[in-house]
Design a protein around this motif. Sequence first.
Motif, PDB file in Angstrom:
ATOM      1  N   ILE A 255       0.911  -1.165   0.089  1.00  0.00           N
ATOM      2  CA  ILE A 255       0.129  -0.023  -0.068  1.00  0.00           C
ATOM      3  C   ILE A 255       0.750   0.947  -0.080  1.00  0.00           C
ATOM      4  O   ILE A 255       0.703   2.241  -0.856  1.00  0.00           O
ATOM      5  N   GLY A 256       1.850   1.265   0.916  1.00  0.00           N
ATOM      6  CA  GLY A 256       2.883   2.292   0.945  1.00  0.00           C
ATOM      7  C   GLY A 256       3.637   2.655  -0.273  1.00  0.00           C
ATOM      8  O   GLY A 256       3.831   3.825  -0.768  1.00  0.00           O
ATOM      9  N   MET A 257       3.992   1.613  -1.150  1.00  0.00           N
ATOM     10  CA  MET A 257       4.689   1.628  -2.454  1.00  0.00           C
ATOM     11  C   MET A 257       3.607   2.003  -3.596  1.00  0.00           C
ATOM     12  O   MET A 257       4.258   2.959  -4.278  1.00  0.00           O
ATOM     13  N   VAL A 258       2.704   1.736  -3.661  1.00  0.00           N
ATOM     14  CA  VAL A 258       1.596   2.109  -4.710  1.00  0.00           C
ATOM     15  C   VAL A 258       0.928   3.563  -4.338  1.00  0.00           C
ATOM     16  O   VAL A 258       0.902   4.305  -5.315  1.00  0.00           O
ATOM     17  N   PHE A 259       0.625   3.725  -3.038  1.00  0.00           N
ATOM     18  CA  PHE A 259      -0.220   4.920  -2.798  1.00  0.00           C
ATOM     19  C   PHE A 259       0.702   6.048  -1.846  1.00  0.00           C
ATOM     20  O   PHE A 259       0.445   6.880  -1.142  1.00  0.00           O
ATOM     21  N   GLY A 260       2.155   6.053  -2.253  1.00  0.00           N
ATOM     22  CA  GLY A 260       3.188   6.832  -1.498  1.00  0.00           C
ATOM     23  C   GLY A 260       3.050   8.215  -1.729  1.00  0.00           C
ATOM     24  O   GLY A 260       3.528   9.182  -1.054  1.00  0.00           O
ATOM     25  N   THR A 261       1.979   8.817  -2.504  1.00  0.00           N
ATOM     26  CA  THR A 261       1.849  10.230  -2.722  1.00  0.00           C
ATOM     27  C   THR A 261       0.912  10.718  -1.837  1.00  0.00           C
ATOM     28  O   THR A 261       0.469  11.977  -1.700  1.00  0.00           O
ATOM     29  N   SER A 262       0.257   9.830  -1.291  1.00  0.00           N
ATOM     30  CA  SER A 262      -1.177  10.128  -0.184  1.00  0.00           C
ATOM     31  C   SER A 262      -0.659   9.949   1.165  1.00  0.00           C
ATOM     32  O   SER A 262      -0.150   8.857   1.713  1.00  0.00           O
ATOM     33  N   PHE A 263      -0.360  11.031   2.123  1.00  0.00           N
ATOM     34  CA  PHE A 263       0.092  10.877   3.299  1.00  0.00           C
ATOM     35  C   PHE A 263      -0.917   9.978   4.165  1.00  0.00           C
ATOM     36  O   PHE A 263      -0.461   9.085   4.906  1.00  0.00           O
ATOM     37  N   ALA A 264      -2.109  10.084   4.076  1.00  0.00           N
ATOM     38  CA  ALA A 264      -3.165   9.405   4.787  1.00  0.00           C
ATOM     39  C   ALA A 264      -2.869   7.799   4.624  1.00  0.00           C
ATOM     40  O   ALA A 264      -2.824   6.766   5.380  1.00  0.00           O
ATOM     41  N   MET A 265      -2.682   7.359   3.324  1.00  0.00           N
ATOM     42  CA  MET A 265      -2.207   6.173   2.920  1.00  0.00           C
ATOM     43  C   MET A 265      -0.845   5.758   3.514  1.00  0.00           C
ATOM     44  O   MET A 265      -0.708   4.508   3.917  1.00  0.00           O
ATOM     45  N   LEU A 266       0.106   6.571   3.666  1.00  0.00           N
ATOM     46  CA  LEU A 266       1.210   6.235   4.201  1.00  0.00           C
ATOM     47  C   LEU A 266       1.002   5.948   5.717  1.00  0.00           C
ATOM     48  O   LEU A 266       1.925   4.975   6.235  1.00  0.00           O
ATOM     49  N   LEU A 267       0.255   6.717   6.392  1.00  0.00           N
ATOM     50  CA  LEU A 267      -0.080   6.405   7.799  1.00  0.00           C
ATOM     51  C   LEU A 267      -0.602   4.994   7.706  1.00  0.00           C
ATOM     52  O   LEU A 267      -0.300   4.230   8.761  1.00  0.00           O
ATOM     53  N   VAL A 268      -1.452   4.725   6.940  1.00  0.00           N
ATOM     54  CA  VAL A 268      -2.050   3.368   7.165  1.00  0.00           C
ATOM     55  C   VAL A 268      -1.254   2.072   6.839  1.00  0.00           C
ATOM     56  O   VAL A 268      -1.082   1.200   7.673  1.00  0.00           O
TER      57      VAL A 268
END
Length: 421
Positions: free
Chosen positions: A279-292
């Motif tokens: 998830i972090g690798m694919v959605f690395g531009t979204s801060f919320a997804m990085l926290l998830v």
Amino acid sequence: MFQFLSGAWALLLGMLLLTLGNGVQSTLLGIRGEIEGFSTFEMSLVMAGYFVGFLGGSRMTPEMIRRVGHVRVFAALASFISAVIIIYPTFTNPVVWFFCRVLIGFCFSGVYVTAESWLNNAATNETRGQALSLYVIVQMIGVIAAQAIMVTADPSGFVLFVIPSVLVSISFAPILLSISPTPAFEATKPMSLRELVRISPLGTVGMFLLGGVFAAQFGMSAVYAASIGMSVKDISIFVASFYVGGMLVQYPLGWLSDRMDRRVLILFAGLIGGAGALIGMVFGTSFAMLLVAAALIGGFSNPLYSLLIAHANDYLEHEDMAAASGGMVFINGLGAIAGPVLTGWLMGLAGPSGYFLFLAFLMLAISAYAAFRMTRRAAVAIEDTGTYAPVLPTSSPVAVEAAQEFAIELALEEEEAENAM
């Protein structure tokens, strides 16, 4: 438990301050390295230095304690930590920082061995489980609270280096002035690594891979966050998310581990942690997804440490558990040394997303190996398994051995209860 707290609160407070100082300096270096223009690979070597020192300290401190005693070892090593932290902003050079990190890792390892010896000595058979739980909670709170300190000053200045130096210096007081008696220290002779691998392949391979995961979390998360341009506030929240996840999942996962095949739990923990990394690798531009992503990785990697130890215990005789603890910590330490270097190398090849690629590979490798081992050996009956005891990768062999002792005590009590029926 109240009696334990009345005698050990000073130790726990001292350990909280030490963990605060360690958490601040680790995150701060990742940010300051970016400000100073250090390359990702240079920072990976700097971060690996801590684990080189930590592994060396865990092997050498017992002999130091036998020679000069707990109090002198603790005071000397903590003084070095306080001094070295001030060297970082004074000499902003990656070579200097590497050797400082080696020394800091050595000293923190020695300090943890000393303080955990006191803490274990303060606990009785009846309170050892609660003592371990409190210690894990204190460590988690310390690392999380350390991230809040990061927003109090400019990371390009001196203040944020002074704060952890002061915290470590203050930590001397409650521990050294504690009325807890100095414990006798006898290091257990470790089991050979070959024997440990033979007895528990999943426990040892999993611990090695998990060492790389933990090193990437603790050493490289701030480096990754700084490399993608996060603000100091966002970096602090991102790093804290790993440990908030670990705090939330630690005890539910422990409860489950005493009620099902631990290999299945290891498999799913690896899958969920690996999914978080993807998830972090694919959605690395979204801060919320990085926290998830961080919460999922930390939530399922931190408890894996205790889970793998508990799994190894299921195949060990009671008298061998304490001896195995040193080997498990050593194997984890070897993985931790390699972790930052490989993370930095991957980030150099694939960009910042290489950070999550590395974590995904390791977590999924743990899961895949657990699945493989399930085809090679039958599961241990639930009633014959040992007890899960919480302990974190930041702990020294003393805390791990205390967890082993706790598992032994409970197993013996259960056997006595069964024989009495």
